[in-house]
Design a protein around this motif. Structure first.
Motif, PDB file in Angstrom:
ATOM      1  N   ASP A  94       8.999  -1.132   5.199  1.00 16.64           N
ATOM      2  CA  ASP A  94       8.635   0.085   4.378  1.00 16.64           C
ATOM      3  C   ASP A  94       9.506   0.576   3.440  1.00 16.64           C
ATOM      4  O   ASP A  94      10.684   0.635   3.693  1.00 16.64           O
ATOM      5  N   SER A 150       4.556   0.199   1.827  1.00 13.07           N
ATOM      6  CA  SER A 150       5.078  -0.175   2.414  1.00 13.07           C
ATOM      7  C   SER A 150       4.480  -1.439   1.953  1.00 13.07           C
ATOM      8  O   SER A 150       3.561  -1.229   1.603  1.00 13.07           O
ATOM      9  N   TRP A 152       1.063  -1.248   0.185  1.00  8.77           N
ATOM     10  CA  TRP A 152      -0.109   0.085   0.112  1.00  8.77           C
ATOM     11  C   TRP A 152       1.327   0.694   0.483  1.00  8.77           C
ATOM     12  O   TRP A 152       2.471   0.844   0.630  1.00  8.77           O
ATOM     13  N   ARG A 153       0.201   2.540  -0.787  1.00  8.30           N
ATOM     14  CA  ARG A 153       1.127   3.288  -0.604  1.00  8.30           C
ATOM     15  C   ARG A 153       1.107   4.216   0.386  1.00  8.30           C
ATOM     16  O   ARG A 153       0.076   3.845   1.223  1.00  8.30           O
ATOM     17  N   ALA A 154       1.988   4.832   1.444  1.00  7.18           N
ATOM     18  CA  ALA A 154       2.399   5.420   2.879  1.00  7.18           C
ATOM     19  C   ALA A 154       2.340   7.155   2.546  1.00  7.18           C
ATOM     20  O   ALA A 154       2.481   7.979   3.583  1.00  7.18           O
ATOM     21  N   THR A 157       6.922   6.802  -1.079  1.00  9.10           N
ATOM     22  CA  THR A 157       6.788   5.546  -0.167  1.00  9.10           C
ATOM     23  C   THR A 157       5.940   4.934   0.132  1.00  9.10           C
ATOM     24  O   THR A 157       4.693   5.218  -0.344  1.00  9.10           O
TER      25      THR A 157
END
Length: 151
Positions: free
Chosen positions: A107, A84, A76-78, A82
């Motif tokens: 991460d 994770s 999933w987008r963080a 970025t």
């Protein structure tokens, strides 16, 4: 990782190029096939990871006479650059019997469109599900294709 292909064409040709099946146009996403190294407990191993647009990820080592490993998970987008991911990697012997597994979470930071680096942790379990311990891990991966492999 084949994002350099678009750079090899003139702008007009690149604009009309057809993306491989499963690829996405958002190059800030990790979608695609990646190779590189994962380092843990002083050991460095070669790795291949695949991230699909639907949020799934997988990794595998072709089985040999002594066994292999396969991982499945989610990403999933963080943030803008970025993401994770987490999942479970199953280890198996030459007959295919499970010998243990690893639960992992990383991460990641995208470095341009061709690389990402990670920090994470993995927890090992034996074949009966008994926890054996955890270790920090890092990875450095290079995109080899904008299309993910089939998981």
């Amino acid at each position: 990782m084949l994002l350099g292909v678009a750079l090899a064409f003139p702008a007009s040709a690149a604009a009309h190029a057809v993306a491989p099946a499963g690829a996405v146009k958002d190059r800030s996403a990790p979608v695609g096939l990646w190779t590189g190294t994962v380092t843990f407990s002083g050991t460095e191993i070669e790795a291949t990871m695949s991230f699909a647009a639907d949020g799934t990820m997988c990794s595998s080592q072709p089985p040999g006479p002594e066994g292999g490993a396969e991982a499945r998970g989610r990403w999933w987008r963080a943030g803008t650059a970025t993401f994770s991911f987490r999942g479970t990697e199953r280890f198996f012997d030459g007959s295919g019997a499970t010998t243990g597994h690893l639960r992992f979470r990383h991460d990641a930071t995208l470095v341009g469109v061709a690389w990402f680096t990670t920090t994470g942790v993995g927890t090992y379990f034996d074949a009966d599900g008994n926890e054996l311990g955890s270790t920090p891990a890092t990875a450095r991966m290079k995109r080899v294709s904008p299309a993910p492999q089939q998981c």
